[in-house]
Design an enzyme around this catalytic site. Structure first.
Site, PDB file in Angstrom:
ATOM      1  N   ASN A  59      26.078 -13.754   4.644  1.00  0.00           N
ATOM      2  CA  ASN A  59      25.517 -12.410   4.778  1.00  0.00           C
ATOM      3  C   ASN A  59      25.174 -11.923   3.387  1.00  0.00           C
ATOM      4  O   ASN A  59      26.043 -11.882   2.507  1.00  0.00           O
ATOM      5  CB  ASN A  59      26.530 -11.456   5.420  1.00  0.00           C
ATOM      6  CG  ASN A  59      26.822 -11.840   6.863  1.00  0.00           C
ATOM      7  OD1 ASN A  59      26.139 -12.666   7.454  1.00  0.00           O
ATOM      8  ND2 ASN A  59      27.844 -11.223   7.438  1.00  0.00           N
TER       9      ASN A  59
ATOM     10  N   ARG B 129      22.636 -13.001  17.630  1.00  0.00           N
ATOM     11  CA  ARG B 129      24.022 -13.136  17.162  1.00  0.00           C
ATOM     12  C   ARG B 129      24.797 -11.896  17.575  1.00  0.00           C
ATOM     13  O   ARG B 129      24.408 -10.786  17.224  1.00  0.00           O
ATOM     14  CB  ARG B 129      24.026 -13.299  15.644  1.00  0.00           C
ATOM     15  CG  ARG B 129      25.413 -13.308  15.059  1.00  0.00           C
ATOM     16  CD  ARG B 129      25.402 -13.534  13.548  1.00  0.00           C
ATOM     17  NE  ARG B 129      26.783 -13.537  13.094  1.00  0.00           N
ATOM     18  CZ  ARG B 129      27.274 -12.714  12.178  1.00  0.00           C
ATOM     19  NH1 ARG B 129      26.492 -11.837  11.571  1.00  0.00           N
ATOM     20  NH2 ARG B 129      28.543 -12.756  11.851  1.00  0.00           N
TER      21      ARG B 129
ATOM     22  N   GLU C 203      32.873 -12.390   7.640  1.00  0.00           N
ATOM     23  CA  GLU C 203      33.219 -11.734   6.373  1.00  0.00           C
ATOM     24  C   GLU C 203      34.732 -11.549   6.179  1.00  0.00           C
ATOM     25  O   GLU C 203      35.225 -10.412   6.115  1.00  0.00           O
ATOM     26  CB  GLU C 203      32.494 -10.384   6.257  1.00  0.00           C
ATOM     27  CG  GLU C 203      30.982 -10.501   6.366  1.00  0.00           C
ATOM     28  CD  GLU C 203      30.267  -9.169   6.170  1.00  0.00           C
ATOM     29  OE1 GLU C 203      30.934  -8.136   6.095  1.00  0.00           O
ATOM     30  OE2 GLU C 203      29.025  -9.182   6.087  1.00  0.00           O
TER      31      GLU C 203
ATOM     32  N   TYR D 274      23.218  -8.917   1.043  1.00  0.00           N
ATOM     33  CA  TYR D 274      22.582  -7.593   0.952  1.00  0.00           C
ATOM     34  C   TYR D 274      22.117  -7.262  -0.462  1.00  0.00           C
ATOM     35  O   TYR D 274      21.058  -6.679  -0.650  1.00  0.00           O
ATOM     36  CB  TYR D 274      23.550  -6.503   1.449  1.00  0.00           C
ATOM     37  CG  TYR D 274      23.764  -6.608   2.940  1.00  0.00           C
ATOM     38  CD1 TYR D 274      22.908  -5.965   3.829  1.00  0.00           C
ATOM     39  CD2 TYR D 274      24.782  -7.390   3.469  1.00  0.00           C
ATOM     40  CE1 TYR D 274      23.068  -6.085   5.204  1.00  0.00           C
ATOM     41  CE2 TYR D 274      24.956  -7.521   4.839  1.00  0.00           C
ATOM     42  CZ  TYR D 274      24.095  -6.869   5.702  1.00  0.00           C
ATOM     43  OH  TYR D 274      24.241  -6.997   7.058  1.00  0.00           O
TER      44      TYR D 274
ATOM     45  N   HIS E 166      34.651 -10.135  14.619  1.00  0.00           N
ATOM     46  CA  HIS E 166      33.905  -9.227  13.744  1.00  0.00           C
ATOM     47  C   HIS E 166      34.752  -7.957  13.617  1.00  0.00           C
ATOM     48  O   HIS E 166      34.323  -6.874  13.978  1.00  0.00           O
ATOM     49  CB  HIS E 166      32.510  -8.961  14.296  1.00  0.00           C
ATOM     50  CG  HIS E 166      31.530  -8.444  13.277  1.00  0.00           C
ATOM     51  ND1 HIS E 166      30.323  -9.061  13.014  1.00  0.00           N
ATOM     52  CD2 HIS E 166      31.559  -7.364  12.478  1.00  0.00           C
ATOM     53  CE1 HIS E 166      29.657  -8.376  12.097  1.00  0.00           C
ATOM     54  NE2 HIS E 166      30.388  -7.333  11.749  1.00  0.00           N
TER      55      HIS E 166
ATOM     56  N   GLU F 253      23.176 -12.443   8.233  1.00  0.00           N
ATOM     57  CA  GLU F 253      22.884 -11.007   8.165  1.00  0.00           C
ATOM     58  C   GLU F 253      22.080 -10.750   6.907  1.00  0.00           C
ATOM     59  O   GLU F 253      22.430 -11.230   5.823  1.00  0.00           O
ATOM     60  CB  GLU F 253      24.153 -10.156   8.054  1.00  0.00           C
ATOM     61  CG  GLU F 253      24.967 -10.032   9.289  1.00  0.00           C
ATOM     62  CD  GLU F 253      26.184  -9.127   9.095  1.00  0.00           C
ATOM     63  OE1 GLU F 253      26.162  -8.251   8.206  1.00  0.00           O
ATOM     64  OE2 GLU F 253      27.163  -9.339   9.815  1.00  0.00           O
TER      65      GLU F 253
HETATM   66  O1  IFM Z   1      27.312  -3.363   9.355  1.00  0.00           O
HETATM   67  C1  IFM Z   1      27.827  -4.371   8.532  1.00  0.00           C
HETATM   68  C2  IFM Z   1      28.249  -5.566   9.350  1.00  0.00           C
HETATM   69  O2  IFM Z   1      29.161  -5.237  10.338  1.00  0.00           O
HETATM   70  C3  IFM Z   1      28.887  -6.613   8.453  1.00  0.00           C
HETATM   71  N1  IFM Z   1      28.052  -6.899   7.327  1.00  0.00           N
HETATM   72  C4  IFM Z   1      27.508  -5.805   6.575  1.00  0.00           C
HETATM   73  C5  IFM Z   1      26.834  -4.826   7.511  1.00  0.00           C
HETATM   74  C6  IFM Z   1      26.225  -3.652   6.704  1.00  0.00           C
HETATM   75  O3  IFM Z   1      27.209  -3.005   5.971  1.00  0.00           O
END
Ligand code: IFM
Length: 457
Positions: free
Chosen positions: A299, A84, A173, A301, A128, A353
């Site tokens: 995405n 990606r 995002e 985290y 992006h 992500e």
């Molecule tokens: O590095 C970023 C990415 O560009 C977008 N999502 C979160 C990642 C980590 O912060």
């Protein structure tokens, strides 16, 4: 140390599940002013004193633009199904309108052909975050005129690469662009104005929907979708004011995007909260935003914990924290995916992500990043658990292929499974990359034999 994924969980990954790694243009390419590339809002933002923690920028980054072949071999060496990447809009169209930059397009042509030659599916993202500066001068995402500029750009990219890429993501995002870029101002373009942020979010969603319609009308062959950064949001305590604060945060992060995309409406409680800052919506906008997608990218985290007084202390959570100070909470990914499946009519879902920054040290050609490997293995298991419970998951991609420019944090935060020495630009696969490679090798073997043996590598 071994990183086991339970056999029942592993068995739930379908044969055609897509495994990949991800990057974005501004974070790795460098060559910020070469071969006709125009300036982006991130080039501009990096020059604002104090905007970037280490006062760095993306001028060189990982120099991926000049090391394309080496990086393609690196990606192939991992054994992934998909890569990606994002296209830098000002590289292919320097002012975001009119003239096209053939040298810039040529770079992505070579990237896509190089992936295909190595048996890797290209997953392209159009936005992006590196909007052409010339469009920001006309109001950027807060201006409705940017919507049509984006639709034109999407259609032209499809005419050049759409026959060879597996998927096209419109935006990565939109919450980050709108909220961090226009409301808190910690990301480009650095505005601090909630009304602009809300309007920008609406225009991002509208441009996504209209781009999908235009791409389909011109016969685009790629799968089409959007990538959202989402988290489960919960209250810090059982006090009613914390519950209300968490509900509002969920509204602004999750429902503000999911409801228009899948129900054709903005959430009433958030509209009421925004009052005069609610977006200007034209007749037909919401219908366009709800244009069906082929996939939705997530995405993930960490989770969000909210207190009405803003005093929740993440260090008291009892969970490990990454170098970003983010709580390691894999269970939140399963919870999130189950909710998306339950509350909205979602198409196949991808984790586009997932990964973690940790402090790495390169010693004798190795980076022993056991925490990162553990993080990735536990989140893959969380995806497997969602699959087991019936969520239509189609793929998982690690963020990131290599260490890179982590936006306002500069180069200090390392998310890569491949280490980058910024003095020499040498790439060194970390232990997490070696683990992922071995995991994927075993996945392929499992596919071949349909075995349900546990993967312990
Ligand atoms: O590095 C970023 C990415 O560009 C977008 N999502 C979160 C990642 C980590 O912060």
């Amino acid at each position: 140390m071994t990183f086991a994924i339970p056999p029942a969980t592993l068995a739930s990954f379908p044969q055609d599940f897509v495994w990949g790694v991800a990057t974005s243009a501004y974070q790795i390419e460098g060559a910020a002013a070469e071969d006709g590339k125009g300036p982006s809002i991130w080039d501009d933002f990096c020059r604002v004193p104090g905007a970037i923690a280490d006062a760095s920028d993306g001028l060189v980054a990982c120099d991926h633009y000049h090391r394309l072949e080496e990086d393609l071999d690196l990606i192939a060496s991992l054994g992934v199904d998909a890569y990606r990447f994002s296209v830098s809009w000002p590289r292919v169209q320097p002012t975001g309108a009119g003239a096209w930059n053939e040298q810039g397009v040529g770079f992505y042509d070579r990237l896509v052909d190089g992936l295909l030659a190595r048996g890797i599916q290209p997953y392209l993202t159009l936005n992006h975050w590196d909007l052409p500066s010339a469009l920001q001068a006309q109001g950027g995402w807060a201006a409705r005129s940017t919507v049509q500029r984006f639709v034109d750009y999407a259609c032209r990219m499809d005419r050049r690469l759409g026959d060879r890429v597996r998927a096209i993501t419109t935006h990565n995002e939109p919450w980050v662009v709108a909220t961090l870029g226009h409301e808190t101002g910690v990301f480009a373009p650095g505005l601090k104005d909630r009304r602009s942020a809300v309007q920008a979010a609406h225009h991002l969603l509208l441009s996504h929907g209209l781009a999908l319609q235009a791409l389909r009308a011109q016969g685009c062959k790629a799968q089409l979708g959007l990538v959202l950064n989402l988290s489960p949001i919960g209250p810090a305590t059982d006090r009613p004011d914390d519950a209300a604060a968490a509900r509002l945060e969920d509204g602004r992060l999750v429902r503000w995007y999911m409801d228009p995309l899948f129900k054709g409406e903005y959430p009433a409680d958030v509209l009421q909260h925004l009052g005069a800052d609610a977006p200007q919506v034209h007749e037909g906008d919401l219908r366009a935003i709800a244009t069906p997608m082929d996939f939705l990218g997530i995405n993930y985290y960490t989770r969000g914990v909210v207190s009405a007084r803003g005093d929740w202390d993440v260090t008291t959570s009892g969970h490990a924290l990454t170098d970003m100070g983010w709580e390691v909470y894999p269970r939140g990914l399963t919870e999130l995916l189950l909710r998306l499946h339950r509350d909205w009519q979602v198409p196949p879902l991808f984790v586009k992500e997932n990964g973690a920054a940790f402090k790495d040290t390169l010693v004798g050609g190795r980076v022993h990043d056991a925490e990162r490997t553990d993080y990735i293995a536990r989140h893959i298991a969380a995806v497997g658990e969602a699959l087991r419970q019936g969520v239509p998951m189609a793929g998982y991609m690690v963020w990131s292929l290599m260490d890179n420019f982590e936006w306002a944090s500069g180069y200090a935060k390392r998310f890569g499974i491949v280490h980058v020495d910024y003095a020499t630009l040498a790439r060194t696969p970390k232990d997490s990359a070696l683990w992922y490679r071995e995991f994927l090798r075993q996945q392929r073997a499992r596919r071949a034999t349909a075995s349900t043996e546990p993967v312990e590598v």
